[in-house]
Design a protein around this motif. Structure first.
Motif, mmCIF file in Angstrom:
data_model
loop_
_atom_site.group_PDB
_atom_site.id
_atom_site.type_symbol
_atom_site.label_atom_id
_atom_site.label_comp_id
_atom_site.label_asym_id
_atom_site.label_seq_id
_atom_site.Cartn_x
_atom_site.Cartn_y
_atom_site.Cartn_z
ATOM 1 N N ALA A 18 0.832 -1.206 0.000
ATOM 2 C CA ALA A 18 0.000 0.000 0.000
ATOM 3 C C ALA A 18 0.865 1.254 0.000
ATOM 4 N N ALA A 19 1.927 1.250 0.781
ATOM 5 C CA ALA A 19 2.822 2.414 0.841
ATOM 6 C C ALA A 19 3.575 2.594 -0.478
ATOM 7 N N ILE A 20 4.037 1.484 -1.061
ATOM 8 C CA ILE A 20 4.755 1.581 -2.335
ATOM 9 C C ILE A 20 3.828 2.078 -3.440
ATOM 10 N N ALA A 21 2.613 1.555 -3.487
ATOM 11 C CA ALA A 21 1.663 1.987 -4.516
ATOM 12 C C ALA A 21 1.323 3.469 -4.363
ATOM 13 N N ALA A 22 1.181 3.921 -3.128
ATOM 14 C CA ALA A 22 0.911 5.345 -2.908
ATOM 15 C C ALA A 22 2.079 6.201 -3.370
ATOM 16 N N GLY A 23 3.282 5.752 -3.096
ATOM 17 C CA GLY A 23 4.461 6.502 -3.543
ATOM 18 C C GLY A 23 4.542 6.588 -5.052
ATOM 19 N N ILE A 24 4.254 5.480 -5.710
ATOM 20 C CA ILE A 24 4.268 5.488 -7.184
ATOM 21 C C ILE A 24 3.174 6.395 -7.718
ATOM 22 N N GLY A 25 1.990 6.323 -7.127
ATOM 23 C CA GLY A 25 0.880 7.161 -7.588
ATOM 24 C C GLY A 25 1.146 8.639 -7.412
ATOM 25 N N ILE A 26 1.667 9.016 -6.264
ATOM 26 C CA ILE A 26 1.967 10.429 -6.019
ATOM 27 C C ILE A 26 3.092 10.891 -6.927
ATOM 28 N N GLY A 27 4.053 10.033 -7.174
ATOM 29 C CA GLY A 27 5.129 10.389 -8.099
ATOM 30 C C GLY A 27 4.624 10.634 -9.503
#
Length: 76
Positions: A18-27
């Motif tokens: 969940a944290a990795i996906a959020a980081g990719i999405g915000i990026g």
């Protein structure tokens, strides 16, 4: 390895994903916002608002995923 250890492992993996996906999405949103601002400098204010709204929604989804992973671990 017993069932509780697997549950903790699954919760950790779920929270991490969940944290990795959020980081990719915000990026990706940030990249698109900068690109949009470079193409249309007069629309920077609107692009900034949309960026902040999108980032907040993604953070909310990531937080929800982390909370669900923790609840599944703690409430078994």
């Amino acid at each position: 390895m017993d069932a509780s250890a697997l549950a903790y492992l699954a919760a950790g993996i779920g929270a991490g994903l969940a944290a990795i996906a959020a980081g990719i999405g915000i990026g990706r949103i940030g990249s698109a916002a900068v690109e949009g601002a470079a193409r249309q400098p007069e629309a920077v204010g609107q692009i900034r608002q949309l960026f902040i709204l999108g980032a907040a929604l993604i953070e909310g989804v990531a937080l929800f995923g982390i909370v669900v992973a923790l609840l599944l671990t703690l409430l078994k």
